[in-house]
Structures are given as structure tokens and as C-alpha cells.
Motif scaffolding. Sequence first.
Motif, PDB file in Angstrom:
ATOM      1  N   GLY A   1     -31.249 103.472  45.806  1.00 48.78           N
ATOM      2  CA  GLY A   1     -31.802 103.181  44.491  1.00 48.78           C
ATOM      3  C   GLY A   1     -32.987 104.053  44.122  1.00 48.78           C
ATOM      4  N   LEU A   2     -33.677 104.614  45.147  1.00 46.08           N
ATOM      5  CA  LEU A   2     -34.899 105.366  44.887  1.00 46.08           C
ATOM      6  C   LEU A   2     -34.743 106.877  45.041  1.00 46.08           C
ATOM      7  N   ARG A   3     -33.601 107.343  45.576  1.00 50.90           N
ATOM      8  CA  ARG A   3     -33.518 108.738  45.980  1.00 50.90           C
ATOM      9  C   ARG A   3     -33.575 109.721  44.818  1.00 50.90           C
ATOM     10  N   ARG A   4     -33.324 109.281  43.594  1.00 47.42           N
ATOM     11  CA  ARG A   4     -33.414 110.189  42.445  1.00 47.42           C
ATOM     12  C   ARG A   4     -34.755 110.076  41.712  1.00 47.42           C
ATOM     13  N   THR A   5     -35.674 109.310  42.286  1.00 49.97           N
ATOM     14  CA  THR A   5     -37.000 109.193  41.686  1.00 49.97           C
ATOM     15  C   THR A   5     -37.890 110.334  42.178  1.00 49.97           C
ATOM     16  N   SER A   6     -39.137 110.306  41.780  1.00 53.61           N
ATOM     17  CA  SER A   6     -40.086 111.348  42.172  1.00 53.61           C
ATOM     18  C   SER A   6     -40.305 111.354  43.679  1.00 53.61           C
ATOM     19  N   PRO A   7     -40.469 112.563  44.276  1.00 51.24           N
ATOM     20  CA  PRO A   7     -40.792 112.634  45.710  1.00 51.24           C
ATOM     21  C   PRO A   7     -42.065 111.875  46.057  1.00 51.24           C
TER      22      PRO A   7
ATOM     23  N   VAL B   1     -44.274 105.272  49.834  1.00 47.75           N
ATOM     24  CA  VAL B   1     -43.586 104.311  50.714  1.00 47.75           C
ATOM     25  C   VAL B   1     -43.886 104.614  52.175  1.00 47.75           C
ATOM     26  N   PHE B   2     -43.824 105.894  52.540  1.00 41.88           N
ATOM     27  CA  PHE B   2     -44.073 106.284  53.932  1.00 41.88           C
ATOM     28  C   PHE B   2     -45.516 105.986  54.332  1.00 41.88           C
ATOM     29  N   ALA B   3     -46.467 106.363  53.470  1.00 38.76           N
ATOM     30  CA  ALA B   3     -47.876 106.121  53.779  1.00 38.76           C
ATOM     31  C   ALA B   3     -48.171 104.619  53.879  1.00 38.76           C
ATOM     32  N   ALA B   4     -47.613 103.837  52.962  1.00 39.80           N
ATOM     33  CA  ALA B   4     -47.834 102.390  52.997  1.00 39.80           C
ATOM     34  C   ALA B   4     -47.258 101.783  54.276  1.00 39.80           C
ATOM     35  N   SER B   5     -46.109 102.280  54.699  1.00 40.29           N
ATOM     36  CA  SER B   5     -45.488 101.762  55.922  1.00 40.29           C
ATOM     37  C   SER B   5     -46.317 102.118  57.149  1.00 40.29           C
ATOM     38  N   LEU B   6     -46.823 103.353  57.204  1.00 34.94           N
ATOM     39  CA  LEU B   6     -47.666 103.743  58.336  1.00 34.94           C
ATOM     40  C   LEU B   6     -48.944 102.918  58.379  1.00 34.94           C
ATOM     41  N   LEU B   7     -49.530 102.652  57.224  1.00 36.98           N
ATOM     42  CA  LEU B   7     -50.723 101.803  57.182  1.00 36.98           C
ATOM     43  C   LEU B   7     -50.414 100.383  57.639  1.00 36.98           C
TER      44      LEU B   7
ATOM     45  N   LEU C   1     -36.655 109.581  51.825  1.00 35.47           N
ATOM     46  CA  LEU C   1     -36.882 109.997  50.438  1.00 35.47           C
ATOM     47  C   LEU C   1     -37.610 111.334  50.373  1.00 35.47           C
ATOM     48  N   TYR C   2     -38.562 111.517  51.267  1.00 37.62           N
ATOM     49  CA  TYR C   2     -39.350 112.748  51.250  1.00 37.62           C
ATOM     50  C   TYR C   2     -39.737 113.103  52.682  1.00 37.62           C
ATOM     51  N   PRO C   3     -38.928 113.934  53.363  1.00 35.41           N
ATOM     52  CA  PRO C   3     -39.208 114.314  54.754  1.00 35.41           C
ATOM     53  C   PRO C   3     -40.365 115.303  54.848  1.00 35.41           C
ATOM     54  N   GLN C   4     -41.564 114.796  54.988  1.00 35.08           N
ATOM     55  CA  GLN C   4     -42.748 115.649  55.038  1.00 35.08           C
ATOM     56  C   GLN C   4     -42.727 116.539  56.282  1.00 35.08           C
TER      57      GLN C   4
END
Length: 379
Positions: free
Chosen positions: A225-231, A237-243, A288-291
Motif C-alpha cells: 500500500g505504501l510502495r508508490r508513496t514518497s521515499p 517508518v524505518f527510523a520510527a521502528s529503530l527508535l 520501502l527505502y533501502p538506505q
Amino acid sequence: MNVDVVRGQAGDASARFELSGLLAMRCYAALSIFLVHLIALPKLPIPTYLWFLPAHFGNGVPLFYIVSAFGLFVGYRGRIKTRQELREFYLRRFLRIAPLFYFIMLFYVPFCWTMWGTTIPLSQFVSSALFIFNFVPNHVAGFVMASWSIGVEMAFYAILPLLVFAITGLARSLVLLAVAVFLSANWDLAFHGTEGALALFGQLSLMAHLFYFAAGIAGCYAWLGLRRTSPQIGRIVFAASLLTIAGLICFASQIAVLIGTMLGPSGGSGVKAIWAVALTGAVVGVSLYPQKWFVNPAAKLLGNASFSIYLWHPVVIVILDRLGLYHTIYASFDGVSIPFLASLIATLAVLIPLSLLSYRYIERPGMALGARFNRLGAA
């Protein structure tokens, strides 16, 4: 299935999704479990500032489950509709796991005799070879060290086609997650107070871990559902999960007490459910965004070999411990920081080349054989 590139389904079957983030997650999951066992098996002293390693890095196993369910649903949703497709799924899954696992099983026959003077009971060897040991209380842990999770994984593979048929969207996946958490909590209650093999069966069976797979499935649909949204969404999402994960580590005891007060004996399942959501968020975010700092070439390389790392690392640790390597290192330096780091580097220097060779010459041929059989079956 290689989770680096999987074919899209359900309306975009020709799409190919680059999911290098899942490979990186597999690498970090394998290394986190390796660190736990590096400390536990030879009983290495560690610096006090690394207290969180044995306490929390065992969550690498749930992370494996989440990544597995996520990747499989990305690749197989909408695909398992016919008998031929069902056959292809099971054959691919079997040949992804069995070649290396069978090799390790055979290796353990002389290994156990040499290390401990023990033999493997035929019944336990057979239950492991048939991948049914997750359903046998006395065999649930497996005789291959750390293989209990393989039993859980194979049991999940057995029911995945049914889940693919039934769970077709985010709403249903969230219902599945809620039901799985409820079942896990009651499963824990059913085995509360048991001891020995029965308690171990309660802890290591599929039912106790099903909600991790359910979280991965929900994560798949959230990602779709999110993959076509902004990177930037992926970054957030990644930062919130790590926190959240950092918070779970720092305030683990307080969170456990709070949830225990609210849920009583089921509090442990509540804590695990929070971990499942946090880890799933990290998987969704990195997909979504592989940093680049996280999804780097080394992580992707070791992610490919993560199954080999997982199965070989206890063997390497036990052998190096028996050879006296860790004792020699700790006797050569003052304190524990430098000896632990030296032990870590020395073990990885053996484990990583061994795992890469194992992946190249055992795992990859097995996967290629599965693809070849499926092409022949479709012809």
C-alpha cells in the motif's frame, strides 16, 4: 526463493520488486543470533556496556520469521491456484532448505561423537529428515544446534498456501495477526508451569511463533500500500521502528512489568507482540527505502549466505572453544573488551568463508535443482 528479487502478483504479475532490504535484514538476523551464541556457548565474559546482546539479540529468530513471511507473500500471493503451482511451491521450499540441512545432519553424526561421545537416536534423525520434529515434543529442539527454528519454518511452509488463499489484503492480515497473538497467549498459558520436554515443546512449537509470521504478512500488505508513496515515508517508518526497538531494549524491564500487570501470565506474549510490530516496521521501512548505509554490499552478500551462517555458526563456535581459542585469547589480554572483540573477529574469520562456500556449493545448486524440476513439471 531468493528474496532479493521477487515477482509481483495480484494485478501486477509482470512486475519485479527489488527487495535488497530483505537480504540485509537476513544478514543482521543471522549475525545477531551468532552473537548470542558466541557469548552463551563458550560462556564468554562480555563488557557490561554490551549487556543487551544476550538479552535481546535473540530476536534475530523472530526477524527471520517476519522476513520469510513478508518475502513469501510478496512472491506467492495470487500464484498458488492450481495443483501444479502448489507442487512448485513445496518443491522450491523443500530444495531451498533440505540440501544444506541434510548435509549438516550427516556432518553431526561424527561431530557429536567426536565432541561429546554421543550418538543420534534413529527416531530423532528420521523426524528431522522428514521435517516433522516441530510436532514431536521430545524432538522439537532438533539435534542440529539451533535447528528448532527450521522445524517452525517448515511447519509454516506447510500452511502457507492456505494463508495465501485466505489472506488477500491488509484488513485480513491484521485480523490474522490479532488471532495469532490471541492463540499464542493462550498457548503459553496452556504450558504455564510445565517443565522439561513439555515446556520446551510449548516454547518452540509453531503456535508459539505464528504471530511473527502473521506480522510479516501484514507487513507485506502495508508495504504494497505504501510502495508508490514518497521515499521519505520509508525513511520515517524505518527510523520510527529503530527508535521503538531502542526503547524496547532500554526500558525492557519496565515494559515487561507494565504489560505483566495488565495481562497477567500472558504478559510475555504482549511484549513479544510489541517486538513483532517493531521488527515488522523496520522490514517495511527498509523495503520501502533501502538506505545505503544499512543495505550495503557486505550485508547483501551475507544475507544470501544467512542460512549457512545460521546452521554453521554453533559448529564453528564449539570447535574453536574445544581447541582452546577463546581461553587463549582471554588469557592474553587484560579486561574483557579486547578479548571479546578478538574472539568475535577470529570466529567470523572462520565462519564467513565457510558459509559463503556452503552457500555457493550446497544452497545454490539446491535452488537451481528446484527451478529445473519445476520447469520440467510445467513442460
